[in-house]
Design a protein around this motif. Structure first.
Motif, PDB file in Angstrom:
ATOM      1  N   HIS A  91      53.965 -56.092 -28.364  1.00 41.11           N
ATOM      2  CA  HIS A  91      54.783 -56.882 -29.131  1.00 41.11           C
ATOM      3  C   HIS A  91      55.259 -58.109 -28.341  1.00 41.11           C
ATOM      4  O   HIS A  91      56.038 -57.673 -27.219  1.00 41.11           O
ATOM      5  CB  HIS A  91      56.015 -56.209 -29.789  1.00 41.11           C
ATOM      6  N   GLY A 118      57.548 -49.804 -37.079  1.00 45.63           N
ATOM      7  CA  GLY A 118      57.747 -50.861 -36.108  1.00 45.63           C
ATOM      8  C   GLY A 118      57.471 -50.372 -34.876  1.00 45.63           C
ATOM      9  O   GLY A 118      56.762 -49.614 -34.499  1.00 45.63           O
ATOM     10  N   GLU A 182      57.914 -55.233 -43.217  1.00 47.38           N
ATOM     11  CA  GLU A 182      59.018 -55.657 -42.599  1.00 47.38           C
ATOM     12  C   GLU A 182      59.444 -54.444 -41.833  1.00 47.38           C
ATOM     13  O   GLU A 182      59.284 -53.259 -42.238  1.00 47.38           O
ATOM     14  CB  GLU A 182      60.089 -55.829 -43.720  1.00 47.38           C
ATOM     15  N   PRO A 183      59.869 -54.609 -40.617  1.00 47.11           N
ATOM     16  CA  PRO A 183      60.116 -53.533 -39.657  1.00 47.11           C
ATOM     17  C   PRO A 183      61.439 -52.703 -40.233  1.00 47.11           C
ATOM     18  O   PRO A 183      62.229 -53.390 -40.898  1.00 47.11           O
ATOM     19  CB  PRO A 183      60.539 -54.238 -38.208  1.00 47.11           C
ATOM     20  N   PRO A 189      58.926 -55.875 -35.195  1.00 48.31           N
ATOM     21  CA  PRO A 189      57.831 -55.648 -36.221  1.00 48.31           C
ATOM     22  C   PRO A 189      56.584 -55.274 -35.258  1.00 48.31           C
ATOM     23  O   PRO A 189      56.389 -55.507 -34.313  1.00 48.31           O
ATOM     24  CB  PRO A 189      57.798 -57.182 -36.540  1.00 48.31           C
TER      25      PRO A 189
END
Length: 250
Positions: A91, A118, A182-183, A189
């Protein structure tokens, strides 16, 4: 004027031109059909309207390969005690973990589907909120790399694969997982990794037909060239024979 271009031979040349152009056109048409099929299979579905999960896959269904990345809506109940962490996920350039928790899907006959809630820098995350949940996720096929889990006693895995996940849940599992669009629960995310790709065999028949038509066109062009050359040679020999037959004047 070359002998082969004499007006009495124009019909043969016209036929050859038509055959070559027709073969080329058919070859291009088949290759365009091949590419169109590949584009259709590899289309990006991530931005289309979500559909109910049951409309795309059931608990006992094989994964619909043409629906990779399609957003789905599912309702059910989290099974937080079966949360696992998938290592080696990035990420914003940082290594970390996907936080993956199964949802027992309403109307799924007791089956569950794992959902990536997530990303986390550590192999730990807050538990999902208790009670029913409704969420939207990108549909993904379970992964099948050659990665090996070095420690089967923990909850950290190298990939999301049904064969590895069944030991963590009491429910049957769907042959797919989802990535929350959507996280959830304050996580970062998760980045969508798998988008559809066209199979090597998609539209293969059209591709082979296209190559075949180009071969036919090349063959027709070759025959045209040989005919023109042989025609010119035959006429030249006929003229030479005629000249030799004419007696010379004393």
């Amino acid at each position: 004027m070359p002998v082969a271009l004499a007006p009495r031979y124009w019909g043969g040349h016209l036929l050859a031109v038509v055959l070559v152009l027709l073969a080329c056109w058919l070859g291009v048409w088949q290759l365009e059909a091949w590419q169109a099929q590949r584009d259709l299979e590899a289309r990006d579905l991530t931005g289309v309207a979500p559909e109910p999960l049951e409309d795309l896959i059931g608990p006992d269904d094989p994964f619909p390969g043409e629906e990779v990345g399609h957003p789905v809506e599912l309702t059910g109940t989290w099974v937080p005690e079966s949360t696992v962490f998938i290592e080696g996920r990035q990420h914003e350039g940082r290594d970390g973990y996907w936080v993956v928790t199964p949802v027992e899907v309403d109307g799924g006959g007791g089956a569950a589907m794992y959902v990536v809630r997530g990303w986390s820098a550590e192999a730990q995350a807050p538990a999902p909120a208790p009670g029913p949940v409704t969420l939207t996720a990108w549909l993904q096929p379970t992964e099948g790399t050659t990665a090996v889990d070095p420690d089967r006693s923990d909850d950290v895995l190298p990939q999301i694969r049904v064969a590895d996940l069944v030991q963590y849940v009491d429910q049957d599992l769907y042959g797919a997982f989802g990535i929350a669009t959507e996280p959830l629960d304050g996580l970062a995310p998760a980045e969508l990794e798998q988008l559809p790709g066209a199979s090597a065999f998609t539209g293969l028949k059209n591709f082979l037909y296209g190559i075949q038509w180009f071969v036919f066109g090349a063959f027709a062009a070759f025959i045209w060239w040989r005919w023109s050359r042989d025609l010119a040679t035959a006429v030249e020999r006929t003229e030479e024979t005629a000249d030799e037959a004419v007696p010379s004047r004393p």
